[in-house]
Design a protein around this motif. Structure first.
Motif, PDB file in Angstrom:
ATOM      1  N   ASP A   1       0.832  -1.204   0.000  1.00  0.00           N
ATOM      2  CA  ASP A   1       0.000   0.000   0.000  1.00  0.00           C
ATOM      3  C   ASP A   1       0.866   1.253   0.000  1.00  0.00           C
ATOM      4  O   ASP A   1       0.574   2.218  -0.727  1.00  0.00           O
ATOM      5  CB  ASP A   1      -0.916  -0.017   1.224  1.00  0.00           C
ATOM      6  CG  ASP A   1      -2.060   0.974   1.090  1.00  0.00           C
ATOM      7  OD1 ASP A   1      -2.576   1.138  -0.041  1.00  0.00           O
ATOM      8  OD2 ASP A   1      -2.433   1.592   2.101  1.00  0.00           O
TER       9      ASP A   1
ATOM     10  N   HIS B   1       2.091   2.108  -3.336  1.00  0.00           N
ATOM     11  CA  HIS B   1       1.037   2.393  -4.319  1.00  0.00           C
ATOM     12  C   HIS B   1       0.848   1.234  -5.300  1.00  0.00           C
ATOM     13  O   HIS B   1       0.703   1.431  -6.517  1.00  0.00           O
ATOM     14  CB  HIS B   1       1.356   3.696  -5.087  1.00  0.00           C
ATOM     15  CG  HIS B   1       1.587   4.870  -4.187  1.00  0.00           C
ATOM     16  ND1 HIS B   1       0.593   5.430  -3.422  1.00  0.00           N
ATOM     17  CD2 HIS B   1       2.726   5.567  -3.910  1.00  0.00           C
ATOM     18  CE1 HIS B   1       1.090   6.437  -2.721  1.00  0.00           C
ATOM     19  NE2 HIS B   1       2.380   6.542  -2.987  1.00  0.00           N
TER      20      HIS B   1
ATOM     21  N   LYS C   1      -5.310  -3.290  -5.530  1.00  0.00           N
ATOM     22  CA  LYS C   1      -5.832  -2.915  -4.219  1.00  0.00           C
ATOM     23  C   LYS C   1      -6.573  -4.075  -3.556  1.00  0.00           C
ATOM     24  O   LYS C   1      -6.597  -4.198  -2.332  1.00  0.00           O
ATOM     25  CB  LYS C   1      -6.778  -1.714  -4.343  1.00  0.00           C
ATOM     26  CG  LYS C   1      -6.186  -0.521  -5.077  1.00  0.00           C
ATOM     27  CD  LYS C   1      -4.898  -0.027  -4.448  1.00  0.00           C
ATOM     28  CE  LYS C   1      -4.337   1.186  -5.163  1.00  0.00           C
ATOM     29  NZ  LYS C   1      -3.008   1.601  -4.650  1.00  0.00           N
TER      30      LYS C   1
ATOM     31  N   ILE D   1      -4.184  -6.200  -1.560  1.00  0.00           N
ATOM     32  CA  ILE D   1      -3.871  -5.565  -0.273  1.00  0.00           C
ATOM     33  C   ILE D   1      -4.999  -5.821   0.716  1.00  0.00           C
ATOM     34  O   ILE D   1      -4.767  -6.195   1.876  1.00  0.00           O
ATOM     35  CB  ILE D   1      -3.652  -4.052  -0.463  1.00  0.00           C
ATOM     36  CG1 ILE D   1      -2.412  -3.809  -1.334  1.00  0.00           C
ATOM     37  CG2 ILE D   1      -3.525  -3.341   0.888  1.00  0.00           C
ATOM     38  CD1 ILE D   1      -2.244  -2.372  -1.780  1.00  0.00           C
TER      39      ILE D   1
ATOM     40  N   TYR E   1      -5.909  -1.497  10.129  1.00  0.00           N
ATOM     41  CA  TYR E   1      -5.600  -1.158   8.741  1.00  0.00           C
ATOM     42  C   TYR E   1      -6.707  -1.602   7.790  1.00  0.00           C
ATOM     43  O   TYR E   1      -6.977  -0.931   6.785  1.00  0.00           O
ATOM     44  CB  TYR E   1      -4.259  -1.773   8.336  1.00  0.00           C
ATOM     45  CG  TYR E   1      -3.100  -1.217   9.109  1.00  0.00           C
ATOM     46  CD1 TYR E   1      -2.793   0.135   9.061  1.00  0.00           C
ATOM     47  CD2 TYR E   1      -2.319  -2.038   9.921  1.00  0.00           C
ATOM     48  CE1 TYR E   1      -1.735   0.661   9.781  1.00  0.00           C
ATOM     49  CE2 TYR E   1      -1.252  -1.516  10.645  1.00  0.00           C
ATOM     50  CZ  TYR E   1      -0.970  -0.167  10.577  1.00  0.00           C
ATOM     51  OH  TYR E   1       0.072   0.350  11.297  1.00  0.00           O
TER      52      TYR E   1
ATOM     53  N   VAL F   1      -8.495   0.782   5.028  1.00  0.00           N
ATOM     54  CA  VAL F   1      -8.522   0.599   3.565  1.00  0.00           C
ATOM     55  C   VAL F   1      -9.940   0.366   3.061  1.00  0.00           C
ATOM     56  O   VAL F   1     -10.266   0.727   1.915  1.00  0.00           O
ATOM     57  CB  VAL F   1      -7.609  -0.562   3.123  1.00  0.00           C
ATOM     58  CG1 VAL F   1      -6.170  -0.288   3.494  1.00  0.00           C
ATOM     59  CG2 VAL F   1      -8.066  -1.910   3.662  1.00  0.00           C
TER      60      VAL F   1
ATOM     61  N   LYS G   1     -10.478   4.062   1.928  1.00  0.00           N
ATOM     62  CA  LYS G   1      -9.839   3.946   0.614  1.00  0.00           C
ATOM     63  C   LYS G   1     -10.645   3.114  -0.377  1.00  0.00           C
ATOM     64  O   LYS G   1     -10.256   2.963  -1.531  1.00  0.00           O
ATOM     65  CB  LYS G   1      -8.434   3.355   0.766  1.00  0.00           C
ATOM     66  CG  LYS G   1      -7.494   4.214   1.606  1.00  0.00           C
ATOM     67  CD  LYS G   1      -6.090   3.611   1.657  1.00  0.00           C
ATOM     68  CE  LYS G   1      -5.143   4.475   2.473  1.00  0.00           C
ATOM     69  NZ  LYS G   1      -3.769   3.927   2.524  1.00  0.00           N
TER      70      LYS G   1
ATOM     71  N   TYR H   1     -11.120  -0.133  -0.623  1.00  0.00           N
ATOM     72  CA  TYR H   1     -10.561  -1.404  -1.089  1.00  0.00           C
ATOM     73  C   TYR H   1     -11.520  -2.520  -0.670  1.00  0.00           C
ATOM     74  O   TYR H   1     -12.087  -2.498   0.408  1.00  0.00           O
ATOM     75  CB  TYR H   1      -9.208  -1.716  -0.446  1.00  0.00           C
ATOM     76  CG  TYR H   1      -8.072  -0.772  -0.755  1.00  0.00           C
ATOM     77  CD1 TYR H   1      -8.234   0.353  -1.554  1.00  0.00           C
ATOM     78  CD2 TYR H   1      -6.811  -1.011  -0.232  1.00  0.00           C
ATOM     79  CE1 TYR H   1      -7.175   1.207  -1.805  1.00  0.00           C
ATOM     80  CE2 TYR H   1      -5.742  -0.162  -0.472  1.00  0.00           C
ATOM     81  CZ  TYR H   1      -5.937   0.959  -1.254  1.00  0.00           C
ATOM     82  OH  TYR H   1      -4.886   1.811  -1.500  1.00  0.00           O
TER      83      TYR H   1
END
Length: 378
Positions: free
Chosen positions: A320, A323, A327, A330, A348, A352, A356, A358
């Motif tokens: 992560d 980058h 995704k 991850i 985490y 995410v 984010k 994900y």
């Protein structure tokens, strides 16, 4: 006459060729071996080549090397033929055969294993005392825990031989009050005795006790002892020293990439989980070593597949931060670590997924549910 060696190669991993050369040239058989290679076929091939040359009591050497590989890699040979060879070829006077036999049959026949350890102790084998005491402390191999017997074994061995590992075990019994009242003064005295003989874990324990004092001089002395223990092969000390240099958060210890990597590598070779993760992280990021992201990923993926959930979390964070395009991978790594009970992974995973975007809601809920069940959270 051959000799069993409990210390050589326990800290520094060796190639199979180095190990076999040592056995053949010195007629000394190390018991706990860390091999650099995990190529079992190659090791077996080299063993058979030497065996076929019929050098230096080859049956003993052949059997012993196979046993060492069994200790290092798990059950790679049928036990019955191995036991038959041991019984036929391993003549001894100080209990080595009993130890080898007991460690192989322990899970299937704990009572017989216990008898064999007791026989080895009668023959004067110090290491057998430590093994038997451990089984009474932890109830290994189906033994019933008996702290009184463990204490008696350690006291007798300490009085008889002052064998450093037995002294260390006795110190731990008093330090933690295992079947006796806690006696810190006696524990420290015993740790010092074993530490004077360079027993690495005793040095670590002394450092830990000193480290509890809240003054700069004590912390400085403690870290010097931690480093000494780490260099002698204490896995506990290696984890602590690696973290200190890698994070640079310990008072009086500066961040040092090279030292962090070197200690992490030593711990990795000794199969320390925390050191292995730091070692892979150093390789991935190029800290103290030339970067090799593919090798780092291989190490962490293998650890994760072996059930080390922290490795899955570590890999996810490295990807992560880098980058990484996939995704979902991850997310899946964090979900796997979460479902296996890693508290850090939960934090985490929430980030995410919620911040984010994900992963999927179904997999997220599944991972959180598994985590809650493991932790007993309703």
């Amino acid at each position: 006459m051959y000799k069993i060696d409990y210390e050589t190669f326990i800290n520094e991993p060796v190639t199979c060729e180095e190990f076999i050369d040592y056995v053949f040239n010195k007629n000394i058989y190390p018991l706990h071996v860390n091999f650099k290679s995990t190529d079992i076929e190659k090791i077996c091939e080299e063993v058979l080549n030497r065996y076929n040359k019929n050098k230096l009591d080859p049956k003993n050497v052949f059997v012993y090397v196979i046993f060492a590989m069994k200790k290092a890699f798990g059950p790679i040979v049928d036990e019955k033929p191995l036991l038959d060879l041991l019984e036929t070829n391993f003549l001894n006077s100080v209990g080595e055969f009993e130890i080898l036999y007991a460690e192989i049959i322990g899970f299937n026949n704990p009572e017989k294993a216990r008898e064999l350890f007791e026989k080895a102790i009668e023959k004067g084998n110090e290491y057998a005392s430590c093994l038997l005491a451990n089984y009474y402390i932890y109830g290994a191999y189906g033994n019933k825990k008996d702290y009184k017997k463990a204490l008696e074994i350690c006291i007798n061995e300490h009085k008889k031989s002052h064998y450093p590992k037995a002294t260390y075990m006795l110190a731990n019994i008093y330090l933690h009050g295992i079947g006796v009242d806690v006696d810190l003064e006696r524990a420290i005295k015993l740790f010092k005795e074993a530490a004077d003989k360079n027993h690495p874990d005793s040095i670590y324990e002394l450092a830990r006790i000193i480290d509890e004092n809240d003054d700069e001089e004590s912390h400085k002395l403690a870290f010097e002892l931690y480093e000494k223990a780490a260099n002698l092969g204490s896995v506990y000390a290696l984890s602590l020293v690696t973290e200190a240099y890698y994070n640079g958060e310990r008072e009086g210890v500066k961040y040092d990439e090279a030292k962090a990597f070197n200690y992490a590598r030593k711990g990795f070779l000794l199969r320390s989980i925390s050191c292995s993760i730091t070692y892979a992280s150093c390789i991935y990021q190029g800290h103290g070593v030339k970067p090799n992201k593919e090798l780092a990923k291989e190490i962490l993926i293998q650890m994760a597949n072996e059930g080390v959930y922290q490795a899955a979390t570590a890999l996810a964070l490295l990807l992560d931060a880098d980058h990484f395009e996939d995704k979902d991978l991850i997310f899946r790594l964090l979900a796997k670590a979460t479902s296996m009970g890693d508290e850090a992974a939960v934090i985490y995973l929430n980030d995410v997924y919620n911040n984010k975007n994900y992963g999927t809601s179904q997999e997220y809920e599944k991972a959180i549910k598994a985590y809650n069940e493991l932790k007993g959270i309703k």
